[in-house]
Design a protein around this motif. Structure first.
Motif, PDB file in Angstrom:
ATOM      1  N   GLY A  87       0.752  -1.135  -0.152  1.00 41.43           N
ATOM      2  CA  GLY A  87       0.030  -0.083  -0.058  1.00 41.43           C
ATOM      3  C   GLY A  87       0.844   1.277   0.112  1.00 41.43           C
ATOM      4  O   GLY A  87       0.220   2.398   0.131  1.00 41.43           O
ATOM      5  N   GLN A  88       2.257   1.099  -0.030  1.00 39.78           N
ATOM      6  CA  GLN A  88       3.064   2.484  -0.171  1.00 39.78           C
ATOM      7  C   GLN A  88       3.772   2.348  -1.390  1.00 39.78           C
ATOM      8  O   GLN A  88       4.292   1.367  -1.997  1.00 39.78           O
ATOM      9  CB  GLN A  88       4.026   2.400   0.878  1.00 39.78           C
ATOM     10  N   LYS A  89       4.006   3.633  -1.792  1.00 42.91           N
ATOM     11  CA  LYS A  89       4.727   3.980  -2.880  1.00 42.91           C
ATOM     12  C   LYS A  89       6.363   4.409  -2.757  1.00 42.91           C
ATOM     13  O   LYS A  89       6.218   5.365  -1.864  1.00 42.91           O
ATOM     14  CB  LYS A  89       4.026   4.777  -4.044  1.00 42.91           C
ATOM     15  N   ASN A  90       7.208   4.011  -3.325  1.00 43.66           N
ATOM     16  CA  ASN A  90       8.585   4.356  -2.848  1.00 43.66           C
ATOM     17  C   ASN A  90       8.695   5.942  -3.356  1.00 43.66           C
ATOM     18  O   ASN A  90       8.071   6.460  -4.518  1.00 43.66           O
ATOM     19  CB  ASN A  90       9.600   3.568  -3.787  1.00 43.66           C
ATOM     20  N   CYS A  91       9.726   6.595  -2.652  1.00 42.85           N
ATOM     21  CA  CYS A  91       9.878   7.899  -3.213  1.00 42.85           C
ATOM     22  C   CYS A  91      10.930   7.778  -4.412  1.00 42.85           C
ATOM     23  O   CYS A  91      11.547   6.834  -4.537  1.00 42.85           O
ATOM     24  CB  CYS A  91      10.650   8.652  -2.233  1.00 42.85           C
ATOM     25  N   GLU A  92      10.876   8.938  -5.223  1.00 44.32           N
ATOM     26  CA  GLU A  92      12.060   8.894  -6.336  1.00 44.32           C
ATOM     27  C   GLU A  92      13.190   9.774  -5.701  1.00 44.32           C
ATOM     28  O   GLU A  92      12.945  10.664  -4.812  1.00 44.32           O
ATOM     29  CB  GLU A  92      11.693   9.617  -7.451  1.00 44.32           C
ATOM     30  N   PRO A  93      14.433   9.658  -6.244  1.00 41.53           N
ATOM     31  CA  PRO A  93      15.720  10.411  -5.641  1.00 41.53           C
ATOM     32  C   PRO A  93      15.212  11.834  -5.827  1.00 41.53           C
ATOM     33  O   PRO A  93      15.795  12.460  -4.900  1.00 41.53           O
ATOM     34  CB  PRO A  93      16.797   9.753  -6.651  1.00 41.53           C
ATOM     35  N   GLU A  94      14.308  12.211  -6.756  1.00 40.15           N
ATOM     36  CA  GLU A  94      14.037  13.735  -7.078  1.00 40.15           C
ATOM     37  C   GLU A  94      13.524  14.418  -5.850  1.00 40.15           C
ATOM     38  O   GLU A  94      13.433  15.444  -5.690  1.00 40.15           O
ATOM     39  CB  GLU A  94      13.397  13.942  -8.231  1.00 40.15           C
TER      40      GLU A  94
END
Length: 261
Positions: free
Chosen positions: A186-193
């Motif tokens: 249910g969670q989405k990873n962050c992007e480096p940006e």
């Protein structure tokens, strides 16, 4: 403004260098991977240097090359994962040498410049892993908890001199560090940006600590008040109890080889 960034040949460091350069800052990057840092510097149009954050002489040469730098971002770090009984003594030593000693070393060298000037900003890239322990992540959890403790103590010590020391706590971020693992349910990873944007904002408006994404800051505080049984149940529901124990070893092979070389 001149910003020096460690571990910036890829991932969060690279994205941060790109964002700061786009905002008009002069950026100097360092990384232990000579080929990768040269390539990154060329792509970004910035100055790049080979840097071993565990070696004082190497760190001093890097920061001397950065000149009259205003900000140091201690970003270099590694993340060995797996059962604690399978982590070698060499893994433990290397993890703490880079993640903890490297941060301490860079911070001390930068503060020796900043304190007499009465200005400057050290930003240490920590992790939510520093406050939320997870099976299979014992070494990394321990190293990032140490970074958070060190960063806050250093901040309290030098704030009277007009110097800022901050910590950034990213959640799961799509870099090589999470290769072969899956996201919590249910969670989405962050992007480096996403982390880069938070760092840019932190430089513009200094604060002691920033969580990325910001919405998780409240969740972390609330979890500290929960009974352990409730926290354990939540971890099982999100799959956090197995993410770093049940992973794709083949997908992680290149990263594991690099951080142990």
């Amino acid at each position: 403004m001149i910003v020096a960034i460690t571990g910036a040949a890829r991932g969060i460091g690279y994205a941060t260098a790109k964002a700061l350069k786009a905002g008009g800052a002069t950026v100097v990057i360092g990384d232990i991977d000579e080929e990768a840092v040269a390539k990154a510097a060329s792509e970004l149009g910035v100055e790049g240097h080979v840097l071993d954050v565990t070696n004082r002489a190497s760190f001093e040469v890097f920061l001397e090359a950065a000149g009259e730098y205003d900000v140091l971002i201690n970003n270099a770090g590694i993340m060995p994962i797996g059962p604690v009984l399978e982590e070698t003594d060499a893994d433990a030593k290397r993890c703490f040498d880079i993640n903890v000693h490297g941060v301490m070393l860079g911070t001390k060298i930068a503060l020796a410049r900043f304190v007499p000037l009465g200005k400057g900003h050290v930003i240490n890239i920590a992790s939510l892993a520093g406050v939320l322990s997870t099976p299979g992540l014992a070494l990394y959890n321990g190293s990032k908890a140490a970074v958070l403790g060190f960063t806050e103590a250093a901040r309290l010590e030098v704030k009277r001199h007009g110097v800022e020391v901050s910590a950034v706590l990213p959640t799961f971020t799509n870099t090589e560090l999470v290769a072969g693992t899956r996201s919590p349910k249910g969670q989405k990873n962050c992007e480096p940006e996403d982390i880069a944007k938070a760092v840019v904002n932190l430089i513009a408006k200094p604060r002691p600590q920033v969580t990325v994404p910001s919405k998780l800051a409240a969740s972390v505080k609330i979890s500290g008040l929960m009974p352990q049984s409730v926290k354990d149940a939540m971890n099982r529901r999100l799959g956090l109890d197995t993410i770093f124990l049940d992973f794709d070893h083949d997908a992680r092979k290149a990263y594991d080889s690099r951080i142990r070389s």
